[in-house]
Design a protein around this motif. Sequence first.
Motif, mmCIF file in Angstrom:
data_model
loop_
_atom_site.group_PDB
_atom_site.id
_atom_site.type_symbol
_atom_site.label_atom_id
_atom_site.label_comp_id
_atom_site.label_asym_id
_atom_site.label_seq_id
_atom_site.Cartn_x
_atom_site.Cartn_y
_atom_site.Cartn_z
ATOM 1 N N GLU A 130 10.347 16.788 -18.781
ATOM 2 C CA GLU A 130 8.917 16.506 -18.842
ATOM 3 C C GLU A 130 8.574 15.227 -18.093
ATOM 4 N N GLN A 131 9.519 14.288 -18.010
ATOM 5 C CA GLN A 131 9.276 13.060 -17.271
ATOM 6 C C GLN A 131 9.440 13.275 -15.765
ATOM 7 N N ALA A 132 10.326 14.173 -15.384
ATOM 8 C CA ALA A 132 10.541 14.437 -13.971
ATOM 9 C C ALA A 132 9.453 15.334 -13.394
ATOM 10 N N LEU A 133 8.950 16.249 -14.210
ATOM 11 C CA LEU A 133 7.903 17.179 -13.779
ATOM 12 C C LEU A 133 6.753 17.107 -14.779
ATOM 13 N N PRO A 134 6.024 15.987 -14.801
ATOM 14 C CA PRO A 134 5.034 15.756 -15.846
ATOM 15 C C PRO A 134 3.729 16.500 -15.601
ATOM 16 N N GLN A 135 2.939 16.573 -16.644
ATOM 17 C CA GLN A 135 1.582 17.077 -16.523
ATOM 18 C C GLN A 135 0.709 15.968 -15.945
ATOM 19 N N LEU A 136 0.025 16.253 -14.846
ATOM 20 C CA LEU A 136 -0.828 15.260 -14.195
ATOM 21 C C LEU A 136 -2.257 15.776 -14.116
ATOM 22 N N LYS A 227 3.046 9.003 -8.614
ATOM 23 C CA LYS A 227 2.411 7.685 -8.663
ATOM 24 C C LYS A 227 1.060 7.691 -7.955
ATOM 25 N N ALA A 228 0.998 8.376 -6.815
ATOM 26 C CA ALA A 228 -0.255 8.421 -6.061
ATOM 27 C C ALA A 228 -1.342 9.140 -6.842
ATOM 28 N N VAL A 229 -0.986 10.242 -7.496
ATOM 29 C CA VAL A 229 -1.967 10.983 -8.289
ATOM 30 C C VAL A 229 -2.413 10.155 -9.492
ATOM 31 N N ARG A 230 -1.462 9.540 -10.169
ATOM 32 C CA ARG A 230 -1.800 8.736 -11.344
ATOM 33 C C ARG A 230 -2.660 7.532 -10.978
ATOM 34 N N ALA A 231 -2.448 6.978 -9.787
ATOM 35 C CA ALA A 231 -3.251 5.835 -9.346
ATOM 36 C C ALA A 231 -4.629 6.249 -8.847
ATOM 37 N N GLY A 232 -4.815 7.531 -8.601
ATOM 38 C CA GLY A 232 -6.121 8.015 -8.162
ATOM 39 C C GLY A 232 -6.366 7.919 -6.677
ATOM 40 N N PHE A 233 -5.306 7.800 -5.861
ATOM 41 C CA PHE A 233 -5.506 7.797 -4.418
ATOM 42 C C PHE A 233 -6.072 9.138 -3.976
ATOM 43 N N ALA A 234 -6.971 9.092 -3.016
ATOM 44 C CA ALA A 234 -7.475 10.333 -2.440
ATOM 45 C C ALA A 234 -6.476 10.913 -1.458
ATOM 46 N N SER A 235 -5.801 10.027 -0.721
ATOM 47 C CA SER A 235 -4.901 10.471 0.342
ATOM 48 C C SER A 235 -3.645 9.612 0.357
ATOM 49 N N ARG A 251 -0.797 19.794 -3.182
ATOM 50 C CA ARG A 251 -1.826 20.837 -3.131
ATOM 51 C C ARG A 251 -2.328 21.178 -4.526
ATOM 52 N N ARG A 252 -1.403 21.243 -5.476
ATOM 53 C CA ARG A 252 -1.764 21.605 -6.848
ATOM 54 C C ARG A 252 -2.705 20.574 -7.459
ATOM 55 N N HIS A 253 -2.497 19.296 -7.118
ATOM 56 C CA HIS A 253 -3.274 18.215 -7.742
ATOM 57 C C HIS A 253 -4.338 17.623 -6.818
ATOM 58 N N ARG A 254 -4.577 18.291 -5.685
ATOM 59 C CA ARG A 254 -5.656 17.925 -4.738
ATOM 60 C C ARG A 254 -5.477 16.545 -4.124
ATOM 61 N N LEU A 255 -4.233 16.143 -3.956
ATOM 62 C CA LEU A 255 -3.956 14.903 -3.231
ATOM 63 C C LEU A 255 -3.829 15.236 -1.753
ATOM 64 N N ASN A 256 -4.636 14.612 -0.924
ATOM 65 C CA ASN A 256 -4.495 14.802 0.513
ATOM 66 C C ASN A 256 -3.148 14.211 0.941
ATOM 67 N N LEU A 257 -2.332 15.007 1.625
ATOM 68 C CA LEU A 257 -0.992 14.566 2.032
ATOM 69 C C LEU A 257 -0.833 14.759 3.534
ATOM 70 N N ILE A 258 -0.559 13.652 4.220
ATOM 71 C CA ILE A 258 -0.488 13.657 5.678
ATOM 72 C C ILE A 258 0.831 13.055 6.121
ATOM 73 N N HIS A 259 1.490 13.728 7.031
ATOM 74 C CA HIS A 259 2.713 13.195 7.634
ATOM 75 C C HIS A 259 2.364 12.664 9.016
ATOM 76 N N LEU A 260 2.840 11.464 9.314
ATOM 77 C CA LEU A 260 2.583 10.830 10.600
ATOM 78 C C LEU A 260 3.892 10.799 11.389
ATOM 79 N N PRO A 261 4.154 11.826 12.211
ATOM 80 C CA PRO A 261 5.417 11.862 12.964
ATOM 81 C C PRO A 261 5.477 10.752 14.007
ATOM 82 N N HIS A 262 6.681 10.521 14.525
ATOM 83 C CA HIS A 262 6.877 9.474 15.534
ATOM 84 C C HIS A 262 6.098 9.768 16.817
#
Length: 276
Positions: A130-136, A227-235, A251-262
Amino acid sequence: MSHRTADPLAESATAQMPDGYAYVELDEAASVGHALLAEECALAIAYNGISHAVMMVSPSALEDFIVGFSLTSAVVGAAKDIYDIQVRRAGEAFSAEVQIASRAFWTLKQQRRSLAGTSGCGLCGVEALEQALPQLDTLSVNPLPPAAHLADLRTRIGEMQKLARQSGALHAALFVDELGEIVLCREDIGRHNALDKLIGALSRESRDARSGFAVVTSRCSLELIHKAVRAGFASLVSLSAPTDLCVRWARRHRLNLIHLPHHSVPRIYSPAPARG
């Protein structure tokens, strides 16, 4: 020592399509591509029926990992002290029941008091799935950062990492405000520690986490999504590719996730690209 994998899927936990995860490139063409991502899962380990640790791991050669972990963590003194390993899968997580010699189990119980707070791997060392895969909580839908705010971001991050320029071996977590300026940078040898420092700094300065976006220079693993979801970051922007589990949870928690390749334009993994 006998090893049994109760679920045949435990040897291959891939949940992504053969051609990988879809992403859309953040430019005028908005081209859609696919990329294979490293897999990540939670593995709960119990010795003689007593929960000991949950580790975030790649779901291959799990029994090899359990034996190596048991040895290097001094749970057992030799592989012969491990009598049996049973690995089972439940959704996105695995559990391992490990039977060890009585003398090793007695030693383990004596050691358990000193384990709290010694982990350097974020989720490593917690004692329940439950700590590794918590309800957020699910975030509200928020717009993506303007593409211009990601321009030359790698260069600008390097200029902000004062400690890393001196010693190296440090991760950074940064906050980019609504104007596209890097206003906070926190560094730490642990990627999760750096993000915790950033979240604490935002709180102490009464900054709204939704007014900009967070950037992490490290591998984007599941604990950073938590941590990002719990802190309330949009992205959340990561300089390294996310794991498959990170994309699913973002995607499940509506956090915008962006990868910035080299050497490529930014890749938006969450929200998922619209199907054409």
